[in-house]
Motif scaffolding. Structure first.
Motif, PDB file in Angstrom:
ATOM      1  N   GLU A  69     -31.744  -9.059 -38.512  1.00 12.64           N
ATOM      2  CA  GLU A  69     -30.338  -9.138 -38.118  1.00 12.64           C
ATOM      3  C   GLU A  69     -29.422  -8.755 -39.261  1.00 12.64           C
ATOM      4  O   GLU A  69     -28.430  -8.054 -39.085  1.00 12.64           O
ATOM      5  CB  GLU A  69     -30.028 -10.554 -37.634  1.00 12.64           C
ATOM      6  CG  GLU A  69     -30.725 -10.890 -36.334  1.00 12.64           C
ATOM      7  CD  GLU A  69     -30.534 -12.347 -35.964  1.00 12.64           C
ATOM      8  OE1 GLU A  69     -29.853 -13.060 -36.727  1.00 12.64           O
ATOM      9  OE2 GLU A  69     -31.059 -12.757 -34.934  1.00 12.64           O
ATOM     10  N   VAL A  70     -29.820  -9.217 -40.399  1.00 14.54           N
ATOM     11  CA  VAL A  70     -29.020  -8.852 -41.573  1.00 14.54           C
ATOM     12  C   VAL A  70     -29.054  -7.354 -41.774  1.00 14.54           C
ATOM     13  O   VAL A  70     -28.051  -6.714 -42.105  1.00 14.54           O
ATOM     14  CB  VAL A  70     -29.542  -9.607 -42.807  1.00 14.54           C
ATOM     15  CG1 VAL A  70     -28.922  -9.064 -44.074  1.00 14.54           C
ATOM     16  CG2 VAL A  70     -29.253 -11.093 -42.651  1.00 14.54           C
ATOM     17  N   ASN A 114     -26.614  -2.086 -41.673  1.00 13.96           N
ATOM     18  CA  ASN A 114     -26.604  -0.720 -41.150  1.00 13.96           C
ATOM     19  C   ASN A 114     -25.253  -0.374 -40.580  1.00 13.96           C
ATOM     20  O   ASN A 114     -24.698   0.694 -40.834  1.00 13.96           O
ATOM     21  CB  ASN A 114     -27.661  -0.564 -40.057  1.00 13.96           C
ATOM     22  CG  ASN A 114     -29.054  -0.616 -40.636  1.00 13.96           C
ATOM     23  OD1 ASN A 114     -29.211  -0.420 -41.850  1.00 13.96           O
ATOM     24  ND2 ASN A 114     -30.038  -0.883 -39.818  1.00 13.96           N
ATOM     25  N   GLU A 115     -24.795  -1.309 -39.801  1.00 14.41           N
ATOM     26  CA  GLU A 115     -23.522  -1.032 -39.159  1.00 14.41           C
ATOM     27  C   GLU A 115     -22.415  -0.907 -40.187  1.00 14.41           C
ATOM     28  O   GLU A 115     -21.501  -0.091 -40.053  1.00 14.41           O
ATOM     29  CB  GLU A 115     -23.206  -2.140 -38.151  1.00 14.41           C
ATOM     30  CG  GLU A 115     -24.127  -2.088 -36.944  1.00 14.41           C
ATOM     31  CD  GLU A 115     -24.011  -3.344 -36.087  1.00 14.41           C
ATOM     32  OE1 GLU A 115     -23.263  -4.253 -36.495  1.00 14.41           O
ATOM     33  OE2 GLU A 115     -24.674  -3.391 -35.050  1.00 14.41           O
ATOM     34  N   CYS A 168     -35.810 -12.091 -48.052  1.00 12.36           N
ATOM     35  CA  CYS A 168     -34.675 -12.753 -47.426  1.00 12.36           C
ATOM     36  C   CYS A 168     -33.687 -13.174 -48.477  1.00 12.36           C
ATOM     37  O   CYS A 168     -32.486 -13.028 -48.320  1.00 12.36           O
ATOM     38  CB  CYS A 168     -35.156 -13.981 -46.641  1.00 12.36           C
ATOM     39  SG  CYS A 168     -36.104 -13.535 -45.206  1.00 12.36           S
ATOM     40  N   GLY A 169     -34.262 -13.689 -49.529  1.00 14.28           N
ATOM     41  CA  GLY A 169     -33.380 -14.122 -50.603  1.00 14.28           C
ATOM     42  C   GLY A 169     -32.570 -12.964 -51.133  1.00 14.28           C
ATOM     43  O   GLY A 169     -31.373 -13.053 -51.394  1.00 14.28           O
ATOM     44  N   ALA A 170     -33.270 -11.838 -51.216  1.00 12.84           N
ATOM     45  CA  ALA A 170     -32.556 -10.670 -51.728  1.00 12.84           C
ATOM     46  C   ALA A 170     -31.468 -10.224 -50.779  1.00 12.84           C
ATOM     47  O   ALA A 170     -30.508  -9.589 -51.173  1.00 12.84           O
ATOM     48  CB  ALA A 170     -33.549  -9.539 -51.969  1.00 12.84           C
ATOM     49  N   LEU A 171     -31.631 -10.550 -49.549  1.00 10.88           N
ATOM     50  CA  LEU A 171     -30.699 -10.028 -48.568  1.00 10.88           C
ATOM     51  C   LEU A 171     -29.548 -10.961 -48.284  1.00 10.88           C
ATOM     52  O   LEU A 171     -28.635 -10.628 -47.568  1.00 10.88           O
ATOM     53  CB  LEU A 171     -31.423  -9.745 -47.248  1.00 10.88           C
ATOM     54  CG  LEU A 171     -32.284  -8.505 -47.300  1.00 10.88           C
ATOM     55  CD1 LEU A 171     -33.145  -8.426 -46.072  1.00 10.88           C
ATOM     56  CD2 LEU A 171     -31.416  -7.270 -47.425  1.00 10.88           C
ATOM     57  N   LEU A 172     -29.645 -12.119 -48.821  1.00  5.19           N
ATOM     58  CA  LEU A 172     -28.621 -13.087 -48.448  1.00  5.19           C
ATOM     59  C   LEU A 172     -27.208 -12.594 -48.708  1.00  5.19           C
ATOM     60  O   LEU A 172     -26.378 -12.618 -47.812  1.00  5.19           O
ATOM     61  CB  LEU A 172     -28.864 -14.421 -49.165  1.00  5.19           C
ATOM     62  CG  LEU A 172     -29.896 -15.304 -48.481  1.00  5.19           C
ATOM     63  CD1 LEU A 172     -30.223 -16.505 -49.333  1.00  5.19           C
ATOM     64  CD2 LEU A 172     -29.395 -15.732 -47.123  1.00  5.19           C
ATOM     65  N   ALA A 194     -26.686  -4.297 -49.533  1.00  3.66           N
ATOM     66  CA  ALA A 194     -27.034  -3.380 -48.442  1.00  3.66           C
ATOM     67  C   ALA A 194     -27.530  -2.032 -48.934  1.00  3.66           C
ATOM     68  O   ALA A 194     -28.533  -1.538 -48.454  1.00  3.66           O
ATOM     69  CB  ALA A 194     -25.832  -3.222 -47.518  1.00  3.66           C
ATOM     70  N   PRO A 195     -26.914  -1.474 -49.877  1.00  2.00           N
ATOM     71  CA  PRO A 195     -27.393  -0.139 -50.272  1.00  2.00           C
ATOM     72  C   PRO A 195     -28.808  -0.160 -50.796  1.00  2.00           C
ATOM     73  O   PRO A 195     -29.510   0.826 -50.734  1.00  2.00           O
ATOM     74  CB  PRO A 195     -26.402   0.277 -51.373  1.00  2.00           C
ATOM     75  CG  PRO A 195     -25.225  -0.605 -51.187  1.00  2.00           C
ATOM     76  CD  PRO A 195     -25.750  -1.888 -50.604  1.00  2.00           C
ATOM     77  N   SER A 196     -29.170  -1.282 -51.336  1.00  2.00           N
ATOM     78  CA  SER A 196     -30.489  -1.281 -51.955  1.00  2.00           C
ATOM     79  C   SER A 196     -31.581  -1.696 -50.999  1.00  2.00           C
ATOM     80  O   SER A 196     -32.739  -1.687 -51.333  1.00  2.00           O
ATOM     81  CB  SER A 196     -30.487  -2.238 -53.149  1.00  2.00           C
ATOM     82  OG  SER A 196     -30.213  -3.540 -52.684  1.00  2.00           O
ATOM     83  N   VAL A 197     -31.181  -2.028 -49.820  1.00  2.00           N
ATOM     84  CA  VAL A 197     -32.200  -2.514 -48.889  1.00  2.00           C
ATOM     85  C   VAL A 197     -33.262  -1.479 -48.660  1.00  2.00           C
ATOM     86  O   VAL A 197     -34.447  -1.756 -48.656  1.00  2.00           O
ATOM     87  CB  VAL A 197     -31.529  -2.910 -47.550  1.00  2.00           C
ATOM     88  CG1 VAL A 197     -32.564  -2.973 -46.449  1.00  2.00           C
ATOM     89  CG2 VAL A 197     -30.856  -4.253 -47.702  1.00  2.00           C
TER      90      VAL A 197
END
Lengths: 460, 302
Positions: free
Chosen positions: B67-68, B73-74, B105-109, B115-118
């Motif tokens: 979801e993140v 993305n959006e 997940c932690g990285a994405l919090l 976002a760019p690094s995802v």
């Protein structure tokens, strides 16, 4: 309000009822092989005093029953300690094979129960997984001599050689103890028999397996009545089994049975022929903070015993002993931890199957002290009247005559004090599953794997 | 209380120990001991529940990650196709160990910042989920607030219903052949390779958050026997909008003997007849539906 003291103490006992911490226990005897290499057939599987305490019966995995008899005490000597010596040995059960199910039936004696003595002979019931047998143990100390038609060795005489007649007479002989099977109660149990219990009416007894309890008459072997059946219509829905059953000591219509779920049901046979509906259900709610993978296993009751006075019953599960008042169903009146230090070791005990060990428990003569076994050849005395407990050990090292047993302590964690044993040093192969207490005196029989220890109260 | 990670590991070993005990009991002298096997089945059930709860937590965490990713993305308004695929790949790859997903997940919090690094995240572990246990029966609805936090916490075991009555309907059967030790799942009459996902059922939590997901994603779980190399996950699209469903979680791509331990002995008698009909030879690389006779014999003896 304490139960009426019925016991008949041979020695002066200090304390309200004695038998607990006021009593010092001394080694008296040990029976069995000394060597550490235990033959599987010699593993003791049941221990039981008779109603007078004069006889002590043991059953083993090899299907044998050994009965010890207490020597006649010499009352003139107050320090005299009566000893138990072998009285009779016989093979009660043999291994069998059920061809229909391709199953071997073990000869191991699961339980022995004595009948109250009615005449000169003694009677006991012994059972393996499938068959119960009634044994008569009788003494013969004289034999007839002087038959006319037979020689002394039994051969028949030639009638032509008989010229005189004489009257045969009884002559004394060396005492011989004979055990003969008088009844065989078979083919009534599909599952493994775990309990037998003689009714106070001395005419009937019950036998219980995993799913059913049957009522027998001692004289009738070809019929038994099913009084409890918890087998579900669909075996896939099975959630609990019967683990032990016992008749009330005085009320011939009442019996209890315990389950693998930690519940005890009291049934009244007057209510209906089939006692599937219990009269009382004894159950203690589970403590959710103790929830673990093994909660169901450790709550399974391994033994249930009525007190001698019939007001209480005791149950044993893996870690504790509980005393229940028959008038209170929602919780026990007393709970004793037997070896709480094992709670953190349940995973290892599950792996090595020790968690499935079925410990028994027993009352002393006046119901003031209860006893049960543990590991490392330890056994526990729990004094109800004084709310104290002691751990003792049955070991060959404390085998000097009249040597007083020293209390043992297990160190659960942290620093181990001197004389303490750490939990990790316990020998889980040395377990005391079966214990028995003389009905009147402070004499106890404790069975280790293949030895029977007899301890008596210290006499000053 | 047992922490999530510990209980996941212990649960697995307990399950294998328990199965071994049941297997050995068939050859013990004196016949099968009903009492002991019943108690072992309770341990199996408990271990399975704990393990499945842990797996479910993982899946849910991964779902959160997805979801993140959608949000990011959006926000980024990048070429949906490129980023989605990247995300899918990484998502599929991150269904590995809990620690991995936790770190992801932690990285994405702080989504907006990272976002760019995802798309550059390279999870090192493959979908090497050990031979997991299928969960047709789900715990009582997990506390949504727990799952919001992506990092693994000690699983609130109290949420789990250890009651033997918690027996959801079972539309699949999993069998373990005690002789060859292979596991096979049969679902709705079709034999599945354990690693294939019926993705419409995948990751549907018992109570998903109210968010609807528009993003398709694939979810692939391999079995423990496979070399955990970094194989891209098979993916399939599935209809969205099913997240609010209340179906029990059916990670059908996971085989489990314990699925037949519904409550007590329920399910111990396998549906052998069904399974034999269902054999259609699909995807039988590692698993084979060996004869169930060995297993059922133990039960029929009762």
């Amino acid at each position: 309000m304490w139960p009426v003291t019925k016991c008949n103490w041979r020695f002066v006992v200090s304390g309200a009822g004695g038998g607990g911490n006021d009593v010092q226990w001394c080694f008296s005897q040990v029976k069995g092989a000394i060597d550490d290499d235990v033959a599987e057939a010699d593993i003791i599987s049941t221990v039981e005093f008779n109603h007078s305490g004069e006889l002590l019966a043991t059953g083993d995995k090899g299907g044998r029953v050994v009965i010890f008899q207490q020597e006649t005490e010499n009352k003139s000597q107050s320090q005299f300690r009566s000893e138990y010596n072998v009285y009779s040995t016989f093979q009660s059960h043999e291994p069998e094979f059920d061809y229909l199910k391709s199953l071997e039936i073990e000869e191991k004696i699961n339980k022995i129960r004595w009948l109250p003595q009615k005449n000169a002979a003694q009677f006991l019931l012994s059972t393996n997984d499938k068959t119960i047998k009634l044994w008569k143990i009788s003494e013969r100390d004289k034999r007839p001599e002087g038959y006319n038609l037979k020689e002394e060795d039994g051969r028949y005489r030639d009638a032509a050689t008989i010229t005189t007649l004489r009257v045969p007479v009884f002559r004394p002989m060396d005492l011989m103890v004979e055990a003969s099977p008088r009844r065989v109660f078979a083919n009534a149990h599909t599952y493994h028999i775990n309990s037998i219990s003689v009714n106070s009416d001395n005419e009937t007894y019950l036998s219980a397996d995993d799913l059913r309890i049957n009522l027998w008459h001692l004289e009738i072997t070809d019929r038994s009545f099913n009084i409890v059946d918890i087998k579900p219509a669909n075996m896939e829905e099975l959630t609990e089994v019967i683990t032990a059953a016992e008749f009330h000591p005085h009320q011939c219509n009442t019996f209890v049975y315990s389950s693998s779920k930690g519940t005890i049901r009291l049934c009244d046979m007057r209510a209906s022929a089939l006692c599937d509906k219990h009269s009382k259900l004894f159950e203690e709610p589970e403590d959710p903070s103790n929830r673990s993978f093994f909660s169901e296993i450790i709550s399974s009751i391994s033994d249930v015993k009525f007190s001698h006075n019939g007001r209480y019953m005791m149950t044993r599960d893996y870690l504790s002993v509980k005393i229940w008042d028959l008038n209170m169903e929602n919780r026990p009146v007393e709970t004793y931890q037997v070896h709480e230090y094992l709670r953190s070791k349940l995973c290892s005990l599950y792996e090595n199957d020790c968690i499935f060990d079925k410990f028994e428990c027993c009352w002393n003569g006046n119901d003031s002290v209860v006893m049960t076994g543990s590991y490392n050849n330890f056994f526990r005395m729990l004094d109800r009247s004084q709310r104290r407990d002691v751990t003792l050990e049955a070991s060959r090292e404390s085998c000097k005559p009249r040597q007083v047993l020293k209390p043992r302590r297990v160190c659960a964690g942290g620093k181990r004090k001197k004389d303490e044993i750490s939990v990790d040093s316990l020998d889980f192969n040395k377990k005391i599953l079966h214990t028995a207490w003389h009905p009147q005196e402070n004499i106890i029989a404790v069975a280790t794997t293949n030895n029977l220890y007899i301890f008596q109260e210290k006499v000053n | 209380m047992i922490s999530t990670m510990e209980c996941a590991v212990d649960a697995q070993s307990l399950i294998s120990i328990s199965l071994r005990k049941i297997h050995n009991s068939r050859t013990q002298r004196g016949g099968i001991k009903l009492h002991k096997n019943l108690l072992v089945s309770y341990v199996l059930r408990n271990a399975r529940q704990v393990y499945m709860n842990e797996k479910y937590a993982e899946i849910y965490r991964m779902q959160q990650y997805e979801e993140v990713m959608t949000v990011c993305n959006e926000i980024q308004e990048l070429n949906p196709l490129d980023l989605v695929e990247d995300c899918e790949e990484q998502t599929g790859d991150c269904c590995g160990s809990v620690s991995e997903s936790a770190s992801l997940c932690g990285a994405l919090l702080p989504v907006s910042h990272q976002a760019p690094s995802v798309q550059h995240i390279q999870p090192s572990s493959a979908c090497s989920v050990p031979l997991a246990l299928q969960n047709e029966e789900v715990c009582k609805s997990p506390d949504p607030s727990f799952y919001r936090s992506c990092c693994a916490e000690a699983y609130p075991v109290s949420n789990c219903d250890f009651s033997p009555v918690n027996n959801m309907h079972c539309n699949k059967t999993t069998v373990l052949d005690l002789d060859t030790h292979v596991v096979t799942t049969v679902e709705n009459g079709y034999l599945h390779q354990d690693c294939c996902a019926s993705l419409q059922q995948c990751c549907q939590g018992a109570q998903s958050p109210a968010k609807k997901r528009k993003l398709d994603f694939g979810y692939y779980v391999s079995e423990i026997e496979e070399v955990p190399d970094f194989t891209p996950c098979k993916r399939a699209k599935f209809e969205d909008s099913s997240y609010a469903c209340t179906e029990p979680l059916d990670t059908s791509n996971i085989s489990n003997l314990i699925s037949i331990f519904g409550s007590g002995f329920t399910g111990l008698v396998s549906r052998q007849a069904d399974l034999e009909q269902a054999l259609n030879g699909q995807f039988c690389s590692k698993q084979a539906l060996a004869s169930l006779g060995a297993w059922t014999r133990a039960i029929v003896a009762f």
